[in-house]
Design a protein around this motif. Sequence first.
Motif, PDB file in Angstrom:
ATOM      1  N   ASP A 106       0.801  -1.229   0.000  1.00  0.00           N
ATOM      2  CA  ASP A 106       0.000   0.000   0.000  1.00  0.00           C
ATOM      3  C   ASP A 106       0.835   1.281   0.000  1.00  0.00           C
ATOM      4  O   ASP A 106       0.294   2.368  -0.226  1.00  0.00           O
ATOM      5  N   GLY A 140      -4.217  -0.908  -9.064  1.00  0.00           N
ATOM      6  CA  GLY A 140      -5.386  -0.103  -9.398  1.00  0.00           C
ATOM      7  C   GLY A 140      -6.601  -0.964  -9.684  1.00  0.00           C
ATOM      8  O   GLY A 140      -6.767  -2.059  -9.131  1.00  0.00           O
ATOM      9  N   GLU A 153      -1.880   2.653 -10.135  1.00  0.00           N
ATOM     10  CA  GLU A 153      -0.855   3.335  -9.354  1.00  0.00           C
ATOM     11  C   GLU A 153       0.375   3.534 -10.245  1.00  0.00           C
ATOM     12  O   GLU A 153       0.575   2.817 -11.231  1.00  0.00           O
ATOM     13  N   CYS A 165       4.759   4.839 -10.120  1.00  0.00           N
ATOM     14  CA  CYS A 165       5.945   5.382  -9.459  1.00  0.00           C
ATOM     15  C   CYS A 165       7.046   5.514 -10.503  1.00  0.00           C
ATOM     16  O   CYS A 165       6.942   4.971 -11.606  1.00  0.00           O
ATOM     17  N   TYR A 188       5.264   5.734  -3.144  1.00  0.00           N
ATOM     18  CA  TYR A 188       4.378   6.309  -4.168  1.00  0.00           C
ATOM     19  C   TYR A 188       3.132   6.879  -3.499  1.00  0.00           C
ATOM     20  O   TYR A 188       2.753   6.470  -2.396  1.00  0.00           O
ATOM     21  N   SER A 218      -0.666   7.009  -3.475  1.00  0.00           N
ATOM     22  CA  SER A 218      -1.747   6.155  -3.977  1.00  0.00           C
ATOM     23  C   SER A 218      -2.926   6.992  -4.478  1.00  0.00           C
ATOM     24  O   SER A 218      -3.189   8.103  -4.000  1.00  0.00           O
ATOM     25  N   ILE A 219      -3.647   6.418  -5.436  1.00  0.00           N
ATOM     26  CA  ILE A 219      -4.856   7.070  -5.952  1.00  0.00           C
ATOM     27  C   ILE A 219      -6.036   6.860  -5.008  1.00  0.00           C
ATOM     28  O   ILE A 219      -7.080   7.504  -5.171  1.00  0.00           O
ATOM     29  N   ARG A 220      -5.902   5.973  -4.045  1.00  0.00           N
ATOM     30  CA  ARG A 220      -6.998   5.707  -3.109  1.00  0.00           C
ATOM     31  C   ARG A 220      -7.336   6.979  -2.328  1.00  0.00           C
ATOM     32  O   ARG A 220      -6.450   7.670  -1.829  1.00  0.00           O
TER      33      ARG A 220
END
Length: 414
Positions: free
Chosen positions: A341, A370, A382, A384, A399, A401-403
Motif C-alpha cells: 500500500d 489499481g 498506481e 511510481c 508512491y 496512492s490514488i486511493r
Amino acid sequence: MSGWRQLVSLINFGTVYYTTQLVRCAAFSFVLMGLVMLLRKTLFSKRIFLRGMLWAWFLVIPFLGRLKLFYENEAVLSVTWRITVATASWLWADRIYMAGILVAVICVFGKRLLLQRNVAGMEKVMFENTSIYVTDMNITPFTVGLLRPKIVLPKVIMDSYSKGEQKTIIQHEQTHIRLGHLWFGFAWDILRCLLWINPFLTVFQKYFRTDMEDICDRVCIQSSGKTAHEYGLVLLKSLELLHFGQEEVPPAATYAGEKGFADMKRRMVEITDFRPYRKSLCRGMAAGGFLIIAVALLAVHTHSYARCNESRDILVGKYDGENEVVSYDTQELSRMLAYDDEYVYVDREAFEEFLIENNANGDICIVFGGFYKLPGLGGAAEICYYESNTEDATMKIPYESIRGDWYYELLKML
C-alpha cells in the motif's frame, strides 16, 4: 487535471461505460422479444398465466451488459466486438444514445406525471370504503399511481351501472393493483427508456398489457363469484356506453381496457373460455417463476465483471519526451517487482538487466495495480518512477496512492 476537467472526463467515461452495456442489453432484448412472441403464439397460446409469466424474463435484460462472455467467448466476441469498439470509440454516438434515454424519460414519465396531476383534480367519491375518481371523459376505467393508486371511472358508468356492476369494474382495477401489474408496467416503461433503440419494446407492449389484462379477468371471475357470462356482460355494457363519442385514453394509463371492437372481441373469447383454476397451483407457478428469475439473475451476477475489478497488471514504460511501453508482461515483471500500500519493491540487479535487454534508457515509470471497470474500458492504476540511485539489492520506492482521490472513488461507483 483541474476539478472541472476531471468532472467532464468522468461524465464522458460514464456515457461510454453505460452505453456499451445498454447496447449489449438491447441486442439481447431483440432476441428475447422474438422468443416471447413465438412462445405466446405456440406453446402458451392457451395458457394465460404462463403466457403472462414469459414477460418476467425481461427483468434480467438490464443486467446483461457486463457479462464475461463478451470478452471470453470467441463466438460472442466475433459477433459483438465491432459494437464494443464503436461504443468505446465514438463518444458522439454514446452522447446521442444518452440523449435518447433522456428524451424517452421525458416523454414517457412526463405523461405519467401529467396524468396523475389531472387525476388529482378530479371529483372524488367513496364506494364501499374505496376512493374513486370520476371523470367526465368517456374513457374506459383505469388506475394510475404506484404507492397510492387511484382508480378512475367515467361519470357515465357511475350514473348508468348498478352497484353490483360498479363493484365488478372496481374489483377489476383493484385486482390489477393487487397483482402488481402497475409496477410491472412501470418496470416496462423503464426498460423502454433505457433500451429505446429497440422499437419492438414499444410496438409490442400492447401484447404485454393484453396478457396482464387476461390474467386480471381470470382472477376477477374466480374471486367475484360471477359466471364468465355475467362478467362478460358487464364489459360489453361498458363498450356500448363508451364507444359513441369515445375520447382518447390517456397514453400514460397502463391498463385502460380495450380500445376497439377487435380487442373486445378477442377479450370476450378469452372470457368465454374461462375454466376454474386452482389458486394453490397458480401461486406455486408464480413462486417457481420468480425463483427461476432470481437464479438467472444470480447466474448473470456470477458470470459478470464486478462494478470495480482489482487489477494485478504491471507495466514498465519510458516517459521522456514520448511515452513508450517497454513491457506489459506481468508474469515476467512480477519476478523483479512487488508492491504494497505504500512502497514498490524492485530487485535492482534483475531490473537493471531487464532495462538493458530492452534498450530502455532515460526516465522509467512503473504502472501497477489499481482497478478497471471492464477489460480495455476505463480504470486507474498506481504509478511510481524508477531512479537507480542506490546500491541496495532491493529498492524501496514510495508512491502516492490514488486511493481516496474523489475522482477515482466516483469512477469506482459508476
